[in-house]
Design a protein around this motif. Structure first.
Motif, PDB file in Angstrom:
ATOM      1  N   LYS A  70       2.529   9.539  -2.956  1.00  0.00           N
ATOM      2  CA  LYS A  70       2.737   8.733  -4.155  1.00  0.00           C
ATOM      3  C   LYS A  70       1.595   7.766  -4.429  1.00  0.00           C
ATOM      4  CE  LYS A  70       7.097  10.001  -5.194  1.00  0.00           C
ATOM      5  NZ  LYS A  70       7.653  10.353  -6.501  1.00  0.00           N
ATOM      6  N   GLY A  71       0.650   7.657  -3.494  1.00  0.00           N
ATOM      7  CA  GLY A  71      -0.500   6.783  -3.720  1.00  0.00           C
ATOM      8  C   GLY A  71      -0.179   5.310  -3.567  1.00  0.00           C
ATOM      9  N   VAL A  72       0.770   4.986  -2.713  1.00  0.00           N
ATOM     10  CA  VAL A  72       1.180   3.588  -2.535  1.00  0.00           C
ATOM     11  C   VAL A  72       0.015   2.729  -2.041  1.00  0.00           C
ATOM     12  CG1 VAL A  72       2.708   2.034  -1.257  1.00  0.00           C
ATOM     13  CG2 VAL A  72       3.576   4.220  -2.121  1.00  0.00           C
ATOM     14  N   GLN A  73      -0.704   3.206  -1.031  1.00  0.00           N
ATOM     15  CA  GLN A  73      -1.810   2.425  -0.493  1.00  0.00           C
ATOM     16  C   GLN A  73      -2.915   2.243  -1.521  1.00  0.00           C
ATOM     17  OE1 GLN A  73      -3.119   3.588   3.424  1.00  0.00           O
ATOM     18  NE2 GLN A  73      -1.038   3.948   4.156  1.00  0.00           N
ATOM     19  N   GLU A  74      -3.139   3.268  -2.329  1.00  0.00           N
ATOM     20  CA  GLU A  74      -4.178   3.163  -3.357  1.00  0.00           C
ATOM     21  C   GLU A  74      -3.780   2.156  -4.435  1.00  0.00           C
ATOM     22  OE1 GLU A  74      -4.658   6.975  -1.205  1.00  0.00           O
ATOM     23  OE2 GLU A  74      -2.957   5.907  -2.057  1.00  0.00           O
ATOM     24  N   LEU A  75      -2.501   2.131  -4.787  1.00  0.00           N
ATOM     25  CA  LEU A  75      -2.024   1.131  -5.740  1.00  0.00           C
ATOM     26  C   LEU A  75      -2.233  -0.267  -5.205  1.00  0.00           C
ATOM     27  CD1 LEU A  75      -0.391  -0.012  -8.125  1.00  0.00           C
ATOM     28  CD2 LEU A  75       1.706   0.610  -6.872  1.00  0.00           C
ATOM     29  N   ILE A  76      -1.870  -0.473  -3.952  1.00  0.00           N
ATOM     30  CA  ILE A  76      -1.977  -1.811  -3.364  1.00  0.00           C
ATOM     31  C   ILE A  76      -3.433  -2.230  -3.214  1.00  0.00           C
ATOM     32  CG2 ILE A  76      -1.484  -3.154  -1.273  1.00  0.00           C
ATOM     33  CD1 ILE A  76       1.152  -1.583  -1.065  1.00  0.00           C
ATOM     34  N   ALA A  77      -4.313  -1.283  -2.883  1.00  0.00           N
ATOM     35  CA  ALA A  77      -5.743  -1.615  -2.792  1.00  0.00           C
ATOM     36  C   ALA A  77      -6.277  -2.069  -4.142  1.00  0.00           C
ATOM     37  CB  ALA A  77      -6.525  -0.403  -2.293  1.00  0.00           C
ATOM     38  N   GLY A  78      -5.838  -1.429  -5.221  1.00  0.00           N
ATOM     39  CA  GLY A  78      -6.245  -1.860  -6.552  1.00  0.00           C
ATOM     40  C   GLY A  78      -5.682  -3.219  -6.907  1.00  0.00           C
ATOM     41  N   ASN A 103      -9.410   7.122 -11.176  1.00  0.00           N
ATOM     42  CA  ASN A 103      -9.708   7.658  -9.852  1.00  0.00           C
ATOM     43  C   ASN A 103      -9.035   6.737  -8.833  1.00  0.00           C
ATOM     44  OD1 ASN A 103     -10.752   8.514  -7.424  1.00  0.00           O
ATOM     45  ND2 ASN A 103     -12.900   8.273  -7.991  1.00  0.00           N
ATOM     46  N   ILE A 104      -7.977   7.213  -8.208  1.00  0.00           N
ATOM     47  CA  ILE A 104      -7.202   6.333  -7.329  1.00  0.00           C
ATOM     48  C   ILE A 104      -7.946   5.978  -6.039  1.00  0.00           C
ATOM     49  CG2 ILE A 104      -5.011   7.165  -8.253  1.00  0.00           C
ATOM     50  CD1 ILE A 104      -4.659   8.785  -5.648  1.00  0.00           C
ATOM     51  N   ASP A 105      -9.053   6.675  -5.753  1.00  0.00           N
ATOM     52  CA  ASP A 105      -9.830   6.368  -4.554  1.00  0.00           C
ATOM     53  C   ASP A 105     -10.810   5.221  -4.772  1.00  0.00           C
ATOM     54  OD1 ASP A 105      -8.740   8.366  -2.790  1.00  0.00           O
ATOM     55  OD2 ASP A 105      -9.803   9.865  -3.989  1.00  0.00           O
ATOM     56  N   ASP A 106     -10.853   4.690  -5.996  1.00  0.00           N
ATOM     57  CA  ASP A 106     -11.743   3.586  -6.343  1.00  0.00           C
ATOM     58  C   ASP A 106     -10.886   2.365  -6.671  1.00  0.00           C
ATOM     59  OD1 ASP A 106     -13.480   1.755  -7.449  1.00  0.00           O
ATOM     60  OD2 ASP A 106     -14.421   3.168  -8.841  1.00  0.00           O
ATOM     61  N   PRO A 107     -10.749   1.416  -5.725  1.00  0.00           N
ATOM     62  CA  PRO A 107      -9.885   0.257  -5.973  1.00  0.00           C
ATOM     63  C   PRO A 107     -10.253  -0.529  -7.227  1.00  0.00           C
ATOM     64  CG  PRO A 107     -10.457   0.379  -3.648  1.00  0.00           C
ATOM     65  CD  PRO A 107     -11.313   1.397  -4.352  1.00  0.00           C
ATOM     66  N   ALA A 108     -11.548  -0.631  -7.518  1.00  0.00           N
ATOM     67  CA  ALA A 108     -11.956  -1.365  -8.721  1.00  0.00           C
ATOM     68  C   ALA A 108     -11.485  -0.643  -9.980  1.00  0.00           C
ATOM     69  CB  ALA A 108     -13.467  -1.535  -8.744  1.00  0.00           C
ATOM     70  N   ALA A 109     -11.544   0.698  -9.962  1.00  0.00           N
ATOM     71  CA  ALA A 109     -11.057   1.468 -11.103  1.00  0.00           C
ATOM     72  C   ALA A 109      -9.550   1.306 -11.253  1.00  0.00           C
ATOM     73  CB  ALA A 109     -11.424   2.941 -10.932  1.00  0.00           C
ATOM     74  N   VAL A 110      -8.829   1.305 -10.136  1.00  0.00           N
ATOM     75  CA  VAL A 110      -7.383   1.076 -10.185  1.00  0.00           C
ATOM     76  C   VAL A 110      -7.089  -0.322 -10.732  1.00  0.00           C
ATOM     77  CG1 VAL A 110      -5.264   0.870  -8.822  1.00  0.00           C
ATOM     78  CG2 VAL A 110      -6.903   2.698  -8.315  1.00  0.00           C
ATOM     79  N   ALA A 111      -7.859  -1.315 -10.307  1.00  0.00           N
ATOM     80  CA  ALA A 111      -7.672  -2.689 -10.796  1.00  0.00           C
ATOM     81  C   ALA A 111      -7.885  -2.758 -12.307  1.00  0.00           C
ATOM     82  CB  ALA A 111      -8.629  -3.633 -10.083  1.00  0.00           C
ATOM     83  N   ARG A 112      -8.910  -2.067 -12.794  1.00  0.00           N
ATOM     84  CA  ARG A 112      -9.159  -2.053 -14.241  1.00  0.00           C
ATOM     85  C   ARG A 112      -8.022  -1.344 -14.968  1.00  0.00           C
ATOM     86  NH1 ARG A 112     -14.437  -0.993 -12.311  1.00  0.00           N
ATOM     87  NH2 ARG A 112     -14.172   1.256 -12.645  1.00  0.00           N
ATOM     88  N   GLY A 113      -7.532  -0.250 -14.374  1.00  0.00           N
ATOM     89  CA  GLY A 113      -6.404   0.439 -14.981  1.00  0.00           C
ATOM     90  C   GLY A 113      -5.153  -0.423 -15.025  1.00  0.00           C
ATOM     91  N   LEU A 114      -4.883  -1.136 -13.944  1.00  0.00           N
ATOM     92  CA  LEU A 114      -3.743  -2.052 -13.912  1.00  0.00           C
ATOM     93  C   LEU A 114      -3.868  -3.116 -14.991  1.00  0.00           C
ATOM     94  CD1 LEU A 114      -3.399  -2.526 -10.043  1.00  0.00           C
ATOM     95  CD2 LEU A 114      -1.699  -1.461 -11.553  1.00  0.00           C
ATOM     96  N   THR A 115      -5.063  -3.656 -15.133  1.00  0.00           N
ATOM     97  CA  THR A 115      -5.301  -4.682 -16.148  1.00  0.00           C
ATOM     98  C   THR A 115      -5.040  -4.131 -17.541  1.00  0.00           C
ATOM     99  OG1 THR A 115      -6.978  -5.691 -14.727  1.00  0.00           O
ATOM    100  CG2 THR A 115      -6.995  -6.314 -17.052  1.00  0.00           C
ATOM    101  N   ARG A 116      -5.509  -2.911 -17.769  1.00  0.00           N
ATOM    102  CA  ARG A 116      -5.353  -2.312 -19.099  1.00  0.00           C
ATOM    103  C   ARG A 116      -3.876  -2.042 -19.408  1.00  0.00           C
ATOM    104  NH1 ARG A 116      -7.682   1.674 -22.594  1.00  0.00           N
ATOM    105  NH2 ARG A 116      -7.185   0.793 -24.634  1.00  0.00           N
ATOM    106  N   VAL A 117      -3.155  -1.368 -18.520  1.00  0.00           N
ATOM    107  CA  VAL A 117      -1.780  -0.989 -18.862  1.00  0.00           C
ATOM    108  C   VAL A 117      -0.832  -2.188 -18.871  1.00  0.00           C
ATOM    109  CG1 VAL A 117      -2.049   1.374 -18.018  1.00  0.00           C
ATOM    110  CG2 VAL A 117      -1.114  -0.360 -16.488  1.00  0.00           C
ATOM    111  N   LEU A 118      -1.211  -3.259 -18.161  1.00  0.00           N
ATOM    112  CA  LEU A 118      -0.309  -4.402 -18.069  1.00  0.00           C
ATOM    113  C   LEU A 118      -0.694  -5.584 -18.954  1.00  0.00           C
ATOM    114  CD1 LEU A 118       0.334  -4.310 -14.226  1.00  0.00           C
ATOM    115  CD2 LEU A 118       2.008  -3.852 -16.023  1.00  0.00           C
ATOM    116  N   CYS A 119      -1.961  -5.669 -19.327  1.00  0.00           N
ATOM    117  CA  CYS A 119      -2.425  -6.870 -20.035  1.00  0.00           C
ATOM    118  C   CYS A 119      -2.971  -6.607 -21.435  1.00  0.00           C
ATOM    119  CB  CYS A 119      -3.488  -7.591 -19.203  1.00  0.00           C
ATOM    120  SG  CYS A 119      -2.905  -8.122 -17.579  1.00  0.00           S
ATOM    121  N   ASP A 120      -3.236  -5.353 -21.784  1.00  0.00           N
ATOM    122  CA  ASP A 120      -3.715  -5.024 -23.129  1.00  0.00           C
ATOM    123  C   ASP A 120      -2.490  -4.795 -24.007  1.00  0.00           C
ATOM    124  OD1 ASP A 120      -4.712  -3.846 -25.459  1.00  0.00           O
ATOM    125  OD2 ASP A 120      -6.379  -2.882 -24.409  1.00  0.00           O
TER     126      ASP A 120
END
Length: 233
Positions: free
Chosen positions: A55-63, A171-188
């Motif tokens: 489920k990519g739990v660790q990748e989510l948390i890293a982001g 790309n879930i292997d890139d924490p910075a990309a996950v962080a940007r994705g989180l920002t977009r889906v939650l803050c835009d």
């Protein structure tokens, strides 16, 4: 090879699309759902449903822990925590997020009511699944709820997110990309409103009733005369 149909009017009906299925979602009051789950109103929350390793739990948390991710963004994990994940959650990064109120865990098997409560309280849904090339019922349950989706950038889920414009892929292997994705889906908020509208529209095509109607239509069309299929090498 190219396929040539002699009678397009009939043959076009011989292949019928059957939508993949998500259970119908009965949302509850958002404020009440957040009260039940202990989520403060100002938090922007993404929920991860099911805690298997894929489920990519660790990748989510890293982001979530990446410095590019705003403090207002948090995650809620729902599902059974196995011993391996439990040990990892005690490590510094996730433990710090838990202590800081940015990561919460609803441990245990959840039913339809708990799912409805989670979707009512959340602002987005995580589908950053690893090594998963198929679709997901959670995709369409989230869409029905009007929740933007953050998914992995490859596989059928990614295609469905992009084709229906219901969220972001990263790309879930890139924490910075996950962080940007989180920002977009939650803050835009502008993009979020568009994804929410599209999700409700397309999610309505993947309910049990829509699935049933598609099966009935397919069976009716199956009684049409057979087509001749010519395959040219």
């Amino acid at each position: 090879a190219e396929h040539h149909f002699h009678d397009h009017g009939v043959c076009g009906r011989k292949v019928q699309y059957i939508p993949d299925l998500g259970q119908s979602v009965s949302l509850v009051d958002r404020a009440e759902a957040r009260k039940v789950l202990g989520i403060r109103e100002e938090k922007r929350v993404i929920v991860c449903l099911g805690l298997a390793e894929r489920k990519g739990v660790q990748e989510l948390i890293a982001g979530l822990a990446d410095r590019a991710c705003p403090e207002v963004v948090s995650a809620m994990l729902m599902g059974s925590v196995d011993s391996k994940l439990a040990a990892w959650l005690r490590s510094d990064m996730p433990a710090g997020l838990i202590t800081g109120g940015r990561l919460s865990i609803q441990n245990g098997v959840y039913g339809r009511q708990a799912l409805a409560t989670a979707l009512s309280a959340a602002d987005a849904v995580w589908l950053g699944y690893r090594n998963h090339i198929g679709s997901s019922s959670i995709l369409w349950e989230a869409a029905q709820a009007g929740l933007p989706i953050l998914g992995r950038h490859t596989g059928l889920i990614a295609w469905e997110i992009r084709a229906n414009d219901i969220g972001e892929t990263v790309n879930i292997d890139d924490p910075a990309a996950v962080a940007r994705g989180l920002t977009r889906v939650l803050c835009d908020r502008e993009a979020g409103a568009r994804w929410s509208r599209n999700g409700r529209q397309y999610g309505a095509l993947h309910t049990p009733s829509a699935f049933g109607e598609s099966v009935v239509n397919a069976l009716e069309h199956a009684s049409a005369p057979a087509c001749t299929l010519v395959t040219a090498g």
